[in-house]
Design an enzyme around this catalytic site. Structure first.
Site, short mmCIF file in Angstrom:
data_model
loop_
_atom_site.label_atom_id
_atom_site.label_comp_id
_atom_site.label_asym_id
_atom_site.label_seq_id
_atom_site.Cartn_x
_atom_site.Cartn_y
_atom_site.Cartn_z
N CYS A 66 -3.21 -4.47 3.95
CA CYS A 66 -2.31 -5.13 4.53
C CYS A 66 -2.37 -6.77 4.04
CB CYS A 66 -2.47 -5.57 6.25
SG CYS A 66 -1.95 -3.94 6.55
N ASN B 66 4.07 -3.25 12.64
CA ASN B 66 3.07 -3.67 11.80
C ASN B 66 3.80 -3.53 10.39
OD1 ASN B 66 1.14 -4.49 10.14
ND2 ASN B 66 -0.31 -3.35 10.74
N GLU C 191 0.70 -1.26 -0.18
CA GLU C 191 0.06 -0.04 0.01
C GLU C 191 0.74 1.28 0.13
OE1 GLU C 191 -2.20 -0.64 3.79
OE2 GLU C 191 -1.57 1.14 3.98
N SER D 264 -7.44 -4.06 5.38
CA SER D 264 -8.55 -3.23 5.74
C SER D 264 -9.21 -2.97 4.29
CB SER D 264 -7.97 -1.97 6.15
OG SER D 264 -7.63 -2.34 7.73
N ARG E 121 -11.65 2.33 16.92
CA ARG E 121 -12.08 0.92 17.59
C ARG E 121 -12.88 0.21 16.43
NH1 ARG E 121 -11.23 0.43 22.88
NH2 ARG E 121 -10.56 2.26 24.16
N HIS F 179 -2.58 -12.18 10.82
CA HIS F 179 -1.82 -10.94 10.23
C HIS F 179 -1.91 -10.22 11.73
CE1 HIS F 179 -1.48 -6.73 9.01
NE2 HIS F 179 -2.51 -6.35 9.40
#
Lengths: 345, 137
Positions: free
Chosen positions: A112, A266, A80, A296, A199, A234
């Site tokens: 990801c 990450n 990305e 995502s 969240r 992941h």
């Protein structure tokens, strides 16, 4: 004929910043390191980007099994943070590994999980006999806005997998994907940093997709978590993969070898592929590995792998994940800002 | 905008993969590649060769005040490296936390060499890093 991983290679930049150094600058009153279960993250050098990382990982993958780059029929690079909006990363990788010009290439983007999507594409071409070998890469120099929660974990690294039918290090027994339209994390065209839903990135995004893909594959293959020696999920932080593993019935011991996020952060498209590489570094022939990525937007790809005798032949052919983790050089926030180009001169 | 893309493109094999030439008549290797062998002249038998990229630092300097294009890299090390196959080349040394030393063994790494500003092409190529031990050594 079975298809799977013929070889693999990783690359992790040597620079690190400790999370408590980032929180020293952007103190928000909580122990970020403890709450994320991440202690330091990798940082690219000033002259590294997702292309240079992809090339180093691909060269390591070819070197590990002493493969002729002229056999490569496809290069799919997932990231990305491709440095060009228009100009494929795969073309540069192909030239840098001395592939012939008779290969197909495309850049993949799925947050990801672009790297595992690239593996699936290679698997299709290889399994159908259309190409001999394909290289699937996941590499990123991920971005987090200064002071944003993403900055604590957004790291740099990548992994490359050579997919083929002969001399397998690990057979891919099957995969299952789960994809929905879930706006948990995004970056609009031309924007330097991604945005996220706080969240909202947890339950409806990461946990729903990882769990659904994992359960879908277990059901499809008729297997159970106990049938696997290792599992890799992941790793956006140190908590999520541990929690989703427990929720699915995998033990801490199964995920431990591939849990690299506490030491390197990450690495986005490289995340679960580096975790898988760390697991392959120690796996023995006959071991089974369960892998589930997450991207995502959102989606997950789950894979079931069975390690083959070929793993022992290639084990020492290239640096391991632990080799790279062990070469850490620490930066303070000022040097980190310089490395990441956060200082505009 | 002015671009040096054609000039860069012509050098891609050299810059990415250290492709040079080797004369089978006198067994001397050349980098960058030569069209004629200065030793054998008309008797030369030149072939393309890919250098391993491993070599030894012959001498080096450290740049503290660079031109605008390299400002962000300072301080950086520039060295003359003797490749194992013989040719000496100039290259940047990276990932050397303990500094550079004459006689240091190095290996090739793939890095950004430069950029044509924010909108132009990115030049990639070979730099060098110290050889380090791995778990299997």
């Amino acid at each position: 004929m079975a298809s799977g991983i013929v070889s693999y290679g990783v690359y992790i930049p040597r620079f690190r910043i400790r999370l408590n150094e980032i929180s020293r600058v952007w103190d928000n009153g909580e122990d970020i390191s403890e709450s994320l279960r991440v202690f330091e993250k990798s940082v690219p050098d000033v002259d590294e980007d997702s292309v240079t990382i992809a090339v180093e990982a691909a060269r390591n993958a070819l070197m590990r099994a002493n493969l002729d780059p002229k056999r490569i029929g496809a290069i799919y690079a997932g990231s990305e943070s491709h440095p060009y909006a228009v100009k494929p990363t795969g073309t540069i990788v192909g030239e840098a590994v001395c592939a012939s010009s008779a290969f197909t290439a495309a850049d993949f983007e799925f947050a990801c999980k672009a790297g595992t999507a690239a593996i699936q594409a290679c698997l299709g071409l290889v399994s159908s006999g259309l190409i001999d070998l394909g290289i699937a890469i996941g590499s990123d120099v991920s971005q987090g806005a200064p002071g944003d929660m993403l900055e604590y974990t957004a790291a740099a690294g990548g992994a490359a997998y050579v997919i083929g039918r002969e001399d397998l290090a690990a057979e891919i027994e099957g995969f299952y994907s789960f994809t929905t339209d879930t706006p948990d994390f995004w970056r609009r065209e031309g924007m330097p940093y991604p945005e996220h839903g706080g969240r909202f990135t947890g339950e409806p995004a990461y946990f729903k997709h990882v769990s659904s893909a994992a359960r879908g594959l277990l059901k499809k293959l008729g297997t159970e978590p106990g049938d696997y020696d290792y599992a890799v999920f992941h790793q956006p932080n140190g908590k999520f993969p541990v929690r989703v593993a427990a929720k699915l019935g995998f033990s801490r011991e199964q995920i431990e070898p591939g849990l690299v996020v506490p030491m390197i952060g990450n690495t986005y498209s490289g995340s679960c592929l580096i975790g898988l590489a760390a697991t392959l570094d120690i796996a023995r022939p006959g071991d089974r590995i369960f892998v589930t990525s997450f991207g995502s937007g959102a989606g997950s790809d789950a894979f079931s792998l069975r390690v083959k005798e070929g793993i022992d032949e290639i084990r020492c052919g290239a640096p391991t994940v632990r080799d790279y983790i062990g070469k850490a050089q620490y930066l303070d926030y000022a040097m980190y800002a310089k490395h990441k180009g956060k200082l505009r001169i | 905008m002015t671009t040096h893309a054609p000039r860069f493109w012509r050098c891609i094999p050299q810059r990415y993969s250290l492709i040079g030439t080797h004369c089978t008549s006198c067994n001397e290797s050349f980098f960058p590649p030569r069209n004629i062998c200065p030793n054998c002249r008309r008797g030369a038998q030149l072939e393309e060769c890919k250098f391993k990229g491993t070599g030894t630092v012959i001498t080096y300097t450290t740049i503290h005040n660079a031109t605008e294009d390299f400002d962000r890299l300072t301080p950086y090390h520039l060295a003359i490296i003797e490749l194992d196959e013989g040719p000496r080349i100039t290259g940047q040394i990276v990932s050397a936390p303990d500094g550079v030393k004459i006689g240091m063994r190095v290996r090739p790494v793939f890095r950004i060499l430069g950029k044509e500003g924010e909108r132009g092409i990115i030049y990639y190529g070979t730099k060098f890093a110290p050889i380090e031990e791995t778990c299997c050594d």
